[in-house]
Write an enzyme that holds these catalytic residues in place. Sequence first.
Site, PDB file in Angstrom:
ATOM      1  N   GLU B  58     128.982  64.497  15.893  1.00  0.00           N
ATOM      2  CA  GLU B  58     129.649  63.880  17.258  1.00  0.00           C
ATOM      3  C   GLU B  58     130.900  63.143  17.242  1.00  0.00           C
ATOM      4  O   GLU B  58     131.644  63.421  18.079  1.00  0.00           O
ATOM      5  CB  GLU B  58     128.522  62.923  17.908  1.00  0.00           C
ATOM      6  CG  GLU B  58     127.168  63.616  18.319  1.00  0.00           C
ATOM      7  CD  GLU B  58     126.285  63.865  16.993  1.00  0.00           C
ATOM      8  OE1 GLU B  58     126.418  62.963  16.194  1.00  0.00           O
ATOM      9  OE2 GLU B  58     125.261  64.351  17.517  1.00  0.00           O
ATOM     10  N   HIS B 128     116.469  57.160  22.973  1.00  0.00           N
ATOM     11  CA  HIS B 128     116.774  58.370  23.936  1.00  0.00           C
ATOM     12  C   HIS B 128     116.924  58.303  25.384  1.00  0.00           C
ATOM     13  O   HIS B 128     116.855  59.049  26.325  1.00  0.00           O
ATOM     14  CB  HIS B 128     115.935  59.746  23.766  1.00  0.00           C
ATOM     15  CG  HIS B 128     116.175  60.378  22.717  1.00  0.00           C
ATOM     16  ND1 HIS B 128     116.270  59.913  21.346  1.00  0.00           N
ATOM     17  CD2 HIS B 128     116.387  61.941  22.326  1.00  0.00           C
ATOM     18  CE1 HIS B 128     116.465  61.214  20.370  1.00  0.00           C
ATOM     19  NE2 HIS B 128     116.608  62.088  21.131  1.00  0.00           N
TER      20      HIS B 128
END
Lengths: 326, 323
Positions: B58, B128
């Site tokens: 990322e 998450h």
Amino acid sequence: MTAGQAPGAAGLYRTVALIRGFEQRAVQLVRDGVIRGGIHPCTGQEAVAAGTCAALRPDDVITSTHRGHGHVLAKGAEPARMMAELAGRTTGLNQGRGGSMHAADFAAGVLGADAIVGAAVPIAAGAAWAMRQAGSDRVALAYFGDGAVSQGVVLESFNLAALWRVPVVLVCENNGFATSMRPADTMAGTVLARAAAFGIPAATVDGMDPQAVLDATAQAVERARWGGGPTLLECVTYRFDAHHTWEHTARPRYRTAEEVAAGTARDPLEIQGARIPAATREAVDAEVAALLDEAVRFALDSPHPDPATALDHLYASGLRARAGAL
Amino acid sequence: MPKLSYLKALNRAIGDEMERDPAVCVLGEDIGVAVTYATAGLLRRFGPDRVLDTPISEQAFTSFATGAAMAGMRPLIEFQIPALLFLVFEQIANQAHKFSLMTGGQTRIPVTYLLPGSGSRDSWAGQHSDHPYSLFAHVGVKTAVPATAADAYGLLVTAIRDDDPVVVFAPSGALGLREDVDLGGLAPVPLGSSRIHRAGSDVTVVAVGHLVQDALAVAEELAGSVSVEVFDPRSLYPFDWAGLAASLDRTGRLVVVDDSNRSCGIGAEIVATAAEEMRLVAPPRRVTRPDGAVLPFARDLDLACQPTRSQLRAAVEKSVGAG
């Protein structure tokens, strides 16, 4: 300079001398209080900047580091506007908004010096990819130091660049120190082995010899241009001066006088200077000194920015930020 | 009129912009198979040169997009997980966001960061379930949180066309929304333009993202006794302060419902600005996640950390009672 017209020995010497003289003057301006915040001098490492940029075309691009003055000058930025930037003046490359650690000159292909170690490597890779997408054969070259090869984002970028055969040249300036830390104390394995892990061709280059750097870079640039993907060059050099001018007063001890004497024994200025006639060298020295004296004068004579413009350019879209006090 | 789902609106916005502007490209993980649906069909339509399935790197691909933007591209990055923004905060807040100023305006970084599924998704647990839009508003990165399908389309189109980095949070709680829309009437929504979903005269409820639906439900519940105006800022940075001031001129009372942690969340900024600059006849109130919340896994614990309709209803009633 266009492709295939690499500079002669005098041209390489001139770039080395220009960077050397620029740094000497900049260090003095730090002492004089004209340049605030100090600088990371690249004295001793000039051959890397001079040799690599001599292998690039004007429309190729580079990303630089916190120790970036040499890169920016070698790529073609005007010394006067660079000095004015260091002095925080409106005439500077970045209008006084970037300073030593963020000098950029997009017209000359300098996408900016970056002050987070290794952070510009993926930026160079992305720019290289986009230039290829646009159908050109332009390449990008990323500078980073020996400290950066232990940054995760740099290794991720090696992977991306190799995977997508991005036209980027990866130039590791191994100057022997990540601030105070030696590669032996921070790096498991080697720089070349990191490249090998991603299938990236790599070589160690004498980073004190501008011609050797030019020759190696020319091959890497050629490979990138024809679609062969990235190449890594480990340019072994030596930082003559401080990590940052802060050291001139704080004097942290991480290398001995004997070590420094040994490290500075090979000087790119002398190595390249010995390759040209004495008269040529004198003429180049005189021309460069006059240019740099004028650069200092230009910086000193240039206006300081108006505080009312402090957040100009914060948004490319022109959005204005709310003031901090009503 | 056809029904448009929130996710389909995101997908349509990306496809329309890729069609319109060849500089638009998309990077992200598993976007070829479109695990979030937002990128469905794009690989087939536009090919692998413009739809790049990335390795799980990322940080590198976020700054890769910055470099591509410097060279003329207009990348959109999809992040599957909101907490990945913590991983790439350096690359967005310290790199992409700063180049325009640091270079004295020599470059622009038109990159869009899309989060299709921010906030809690019901028991996806600690790593998450974050909703970190306030962080980006704090550092001054343009931040949009669309509440409806049409606004998801309009704000994402605007983000892609914007010359600065923009983060678009698509809350999990809104992804299932569908609305009747005239597809031909879908249009860009400017950043900094709020939307009044329900007009009212007693209290302004500022609701962010999926919480607009909760605010509308509470307004309906209270309709017999309190007239609630539901104000959706749509973008948190820039924020439509003039629109909020106009609403408070009408109501004089403010309740903010915000899926941020309480301390330094955007709700705090909204309350502070209203207190400093706007007409208030009662103390402003916030309904937020708790301070420093890490969402626990078990469903009841997860829900216990999110703003609820009953909390909002209580805050509205207190606000009206205090006035």
